[in-house]
Scaffold this active site. Structure first.
Site, PDB file in Angstrom:
ATOM      1  N   ARG A 138       0.813  -1.199   0.000  1.00  0.00           N
ATOM      2  CA  ARG A 138       0.000   0.000   0.000  1.00  0.00           C
ATOM      3  C   ARG A 138       0.855   1.261   0.000  1.00  0.00           C
ATOM      4  NH1 ARG A 138      -1.568   3.909  -0.370  1.00  0.00           N
ATOM      5  NH2 ARG A 138      -3.482   5.017   0.119  1.00  0.00           N
ATOM      6  N   TYR A 139       2.013   1.187   0.662  1.00  0.00           N
ATOM      7  CA  TYR A 139       2.883   2.354   0.824  1.00  0.00           C
ATOM      8  C   TYR A 139       4.155   2.155   0.001  1.00  0.00           C
ATOM      9  CZ  TYR A 139      -0.125   3.380   4.826  1.00  0.00           C
ATOM     10  OH  TYR A 139      -1.204   3.656   5.633  1.00  0.00           O
ATOM     11  N   ARG A 142       7.211  -0.035   2.058  1.00  0.00           N
ATOM     12  CA  ARG A 142       6.992  -1.100   3.031  1.00  0.00           C
ATOM     13  C   ARG A 142       5.782  -1.939   2.652  1.00  0.00           C
ATOM     14  NH1 ARG A 142       5.565   3.848   4.305  1.00  0.00           N
ATOM     15  NH2 ARG A 142       3.923   4.371   5.783  1.00  0.00           N
ATOM     16  N   CYS A 151      -5.137 -17.133  14.893  1.00  0.00           N
ATOM     17  CA  CYS A 151      -4.790 -16.330  16.063  1.00  0.00           C
ATOM     18  C   CYS A 151      -4.929 -17.202  17.315  1.00  0.00           C
ATOM     19  CB  CYS A 151      -5.716 -15.127  16.182  1.00  0.00           C
ATOM     20  SG  CYS A 151      -5.359 -13.823  14.989  1.00  0.00           S
ATOM     21  N   CYS A 155     -10.477 -11.567  18.235  1.00  0.00           N
ATOM     22  CA  CYS A 155     -11.075 -10.294  18.634  1.00  0.00           C
ATOM     23  C   CYS A 155     -12.357 -10.104  17.837  1.00  0.00           C
ATOM     24  CB  CYS A 155     -10.128  -9.140  18.311  1.00  0.00           C
ATOM     25  SG  CYS A 155      -8.463  -9.347  18.945  1.00  0.00           S
ATOM     26  N   CYS A 158     -12.345  -7.805  14.650  1.00  0.00           N
ATOM     27  CA  CYS A 158     -11.212  -8.053  13.736  1.00  0.00           C
ATOM     28  C   CYS A 158     -11.398  -7.377  12.378  1.00  0.00           C
ATOM     29  CB  CYS A 158     -11.030  -9.550  13.528  1.00  0.00           C
ATOM     30  SG  CYS A 158      -9.676  -9.956  12.401  1.00  0.00           S
ATOM     31  N   ARG A 160      -9.676  -8.105   9.767  1.00  0.00           N
ATOM     32  CA  ARG A 160      -9.527  -9.087   8.682  1.00  0.00           C
ATOM     33  C   ARG A 160     -10.394 -10.314   8.915  1.00  0.00           C
ATOM     34  NH1 ARG A 160      -3.920  -7.869   9.288  1.00  0.00           N
ATOM     35  NH2 ARG A 160      -3.646  -5.933   8.151  1.00  0.00           N
ATOM     36  N   ASP A 319     -12.417   0.144  12.519  1.00  0.00           N
ATOM     37  CA  ASP A 319     -12.703   0.058  11.084  1.00  0.00           C
ATOM     38  C   ASP A 319     -14.181  -0.225  10.811  1.00  0.00           C
ATOM     39  OD1 ASP A 319     -10.131   0.608  10.193  1.00  0.00           O
ATOM     40  OD2 ASP A 319      -9.496  -1.481  10.422  1.00  0.00           O
ATOM     41  N   ASP A 356      -7.870   4.546   9.665  1.00  0.00           N
ATOM     42  CA  ASP A 356      -7.405   3.796   8.502  1.00  0.00           C
ATOM     43  C   ASP A 356      -8.483   3.966   7.441  1.00  0.00           C
ATOM     44  OD1 ASP A 356      -5.650   2.293   7.017  1.00  0.00           O
ATOM     45  OD2 ASP A 356      -5.386   0.768   8.568  1.00  0.00           O
ATOM     46  N   LYS A 363      -3.448   4.898   6.559  1.00  0.00           N
ATOM     47  CA  LYS A 363      -3.678   5.490   7.870  1.00  0.00           C
ATOM     48  C   LYS A 363      -3.595   7.011   7.799  1.00  0.00           C
ATOM     49  CE  LYS A 363      -1.550   1.493  10.015  1.00  0.00           C
ATOM     50  NZ  LYS A 363      -1.040   0.885   8.749  1.00  0.00           N
TER      51      LYS A 363
HETATM   52  C1  LIG Z   1      -0.192  -0.066   8.748  1.00  0.00           C
HETATM   53  C2  LIG Z   1       0.317  -0.570   7.481  1.00  0.00           C
HETATM   54  C3  LIG Z   1       1.686  -0.503   7.192  1.00  0.00           C
HETATM   55  C4  LIG Z   1       2.677   0.105   8.137  1.00  0.00           C
HETATM   56  O1  LIG Z   1       2.440   1.453   8.316  1.00  0.00           O
HETATM   57  P1  LIG Z   1       3.366   2.306   9.290  1.00  0.00           P
HETATM   58  O2  LIG Z   1       2.693   3.624   9.363  1.00  0.00           O
HETATM   59  O3  LIG Z   1       4.709   2.358   8.658  1.00  0.00           O
HETATM   60  O4  LIG Z   1       3.408   1.593  10.600  1.00  0.00           O
HETATM   61  C5  LIG Z   1       2.106  -0.984   5.977  1.00  0.00           C
HETATM   62  N1  LIG Z   1       1.235  -1.517   5.096  1.00  0.00           N
HETATM   63  C6  LIG Z   1      -0.075  -1.576   5.337  1.00  0.00           C
HETATM   64  C7  LIG Z   1      -0.996  -2.134   4.315  1.00  0.00           C
HETATM   65  C8  LIG Z   1      -0.585  -1.118   6.547  1.00  0.00           C
HETATM   66  O5  LIG Z   1      -1.900  -1.199   6.801  1.00  0.00           O
END
Ligand SMILES: *Cc1c(COP(=O)(O)O)cnc(C)c1O
Length: 473
Positions: A138-139, A142, A151, A155, A158, A160, A319, A356, A363
């Site tokens: 998504r980012y 990372r 799990c 929860c 959840c 997911r 969420d 989110d 986020k």
């Molecule tokens: C939360 C999340 C991350 C990590 O986000 P950070 O702000 O770096 O902690 C990475 N990928 C996805 C899809 C996420 O939901």
């Protein structure tokens, strides 16, 4: 003498009630275990395998240890999402308090079946961001790597629940291969976040293999594990498991805590083991109605986390996920909680409150407004006490980014530069889909002599700005 004694007697109860959290004020935990699992020797109780294989999930089992409400009975009969609770975590539940925060998180109720406006099965649109199954990219730098659907306990809110808990849908060695292969051939990924499900429920050899293969990828700088096992089953954090984890530094962990009652002596010991292994520990908390939606409850949790070397990281707005409707609060409740923490307590004890974004926006941090006004050369700010001040800005500031033409704006993928791209000059605007078609309708007729005049004139490229202030395309 009599007066003094009287004073003590009248003061004590009111002082106590002011400090106690609103729910589950009695903590009959040890006796609950002794009462309900009296025949289980310590060696078994403290064995995570025993905890896993004796999880509670049926109406029959749960009604033996909790005085279930009609709504909970209904929830146990017909729930959309798996129920399983470790005996350890179940022993923390107050059997007589339907508002017990431990209980609300894991015991299903009929309210889970109520639909609400904006509800999704996959509210974060993660499936659309997955280049290969179980990997959410998504980012820019990372990825989220889902390594299991299992799990230790489940929860009720959840995020997911669409895939978690399904014993028949487990990730396979082939899935891991594809995930790791994608990471290996995507050099911008410098941070891999293992989640699921809970990675610490995997057989240790499987987890170790995944960690080793990720560590072998040169551009993967850090690995993170998101887990709630230390809370649901602290018995799992054995010295042997910690010895496996500590081989893969820099390894970070983010633990999921929602209430101070979860930080029992057993959990504190498990957390200390992880911290002693040099693993930096963060915490994520979900803002949940009736569990932790008050400044006092949240502050107590944050203080207890910091005391145990766990740094609060994110506080999540709940969420828009199926089954979680009755846990949702307003966003303003989260802002109010941050207002009650910032300045009032250590900065280390304050998480970032985030929404989110439904639909996959990622986020989005939300906080009280501290910047009150601005004019050239001056900003007006307020602090947590309401003290209002001005900060005089320098009028000769240039900064060094514009003076580095050899370091142009990084080569982002389309759209990734975002608002930073506007500030750095890589883009002039960000516009919604369909915007151009909509607003070009009458451009030619309205402009004199058919000339389009609204676009800014390109700046000349100079060594000092390195670009022309214009979007490249
Ligand atoms: C939360 C999340 C991350 C990590 O986000 P950070 O702000 O770096 O902690 C990475 N990928 C996805 C899809 C996420 O939901």
């Amino acid at each position: 003498m009599n007066v003094v004694e009287l004073e003590v007697v009248t003061e004590e109860p009111s002082q106590q009630s002011a400090e106690e959290p609103p729910h589950c004020t009695k903590a009959p935990r040890t006796s609950r275990r002794a009462l309900l699992w009296a025949d289980v020797p310590d060696a078994q109780w403290n064995d995570w395998r025993w905890q896993l294989s004796h999880r509670l999930n049926s109406l029959e089992e749960l009604s033996q240890i909790i005085n279930l409400t009609p709504e909970e009975v209904e929830g146990c009969r017909s729930h959309h999402f798996r129920v399983d609770i470790t005996p350890y975590f179940a022993s923390l539940i107050d059997p007589d308090d339907p508002n017990c925060p431990i209980r609300r998180q894991v015991i299903p109720t009929s309210k889970e079946l109520i639909a609400f406006d904006g509800m999704f099965a996959d509210s974060l649109n993660e499936d659309a961001h997955s280049p290969v199954p179980g990997l959410v990219h998504r980012y820019p730098d990372r990825v989220l790597m889902l390594v299991t659907t299992q799990c230790a306990s489940y929860c009720r809110y959840c995020t997911r629940s669409r895939l978690v808990g399904d014993a028949s849908a487990q990730f396979s060695r082939h899935d891991y291969d594809r995930q790791i292969d994608y990471i290996a051939r995507t050099p911008q990924i410098r941070d891999v976040l293992l989640s699921g499900g809970d990675p610490l429920t995997l057989p240790p050899r499987v987890l170790e293999d995944i960690l080793r293969r990720l560590r072998a990828i040169e551009h993967v700088e850090i690995i993170r594990i998101g887990s709630r096992v230390p809370v649901f089953m602290p018995q799992r954090i054995t010295p042997e498991l910690v010895d496996i984890l500590r081989q893969f530094h820099p390894l970070w962990m983010n633990l999921h805590f929602n209430h101070a009652k979860e930080l029992t002596p057993e959990v504190a010991e498990a957390v200390a083991r992880l911290a002693d292994a040099g693993i930096p520990l963060g915490a994520q908390t979900v803002l949940l109605a009736g569990v932790n939606d008050s400044v006092d409850v949240m502050k107590e949790l944050m203080h207890k986390l910091v005391r145990n070397r766990v740094r609060p990281y994110y506080l999540y707005q709940c969420d828009l996920v199926e089954g979680a409707g009755h846990f949702r609060t307003t966003v303003s409740k989260g802002i109010e909680i941050i207002e009650g923490l910032r300045g009032h307590t250590s900065g280390y004890a304050i998480p970032t409150f985030v929404v989110d974004a439904p639909g996959g926006g990622g986020k989005i941090p939300v906080m009280p407004q501290y910047l009150i006004s601005q004019a050239p050369g001056k900003v007006v700010l307020r602090n947590f006490e309401g003290f209002i001040t001005t900060y005089n800005e320098p009028n000769d500031y240039t900064g060094h980014t514009v003076a580095r033409p050899e370091h142009p704006v990084p080569n982002y993928e389309a759209g990734e530069e975002g608002i930073y791209g506007l500030l750095s000059g890589a883009a002039q605007h960000v516009k919604p889909e369909g915007f151009d078609g909509m607003h070009r309708r009458n451009t030619i007729q309205a402009a004199p002599h058919g000339k389009v005049t609204w676009e800014p004139a390109p700046l000349p490229i100079t060594p000092s700005n390195g670009h022309n202030g214009y979007h490249k395309n």
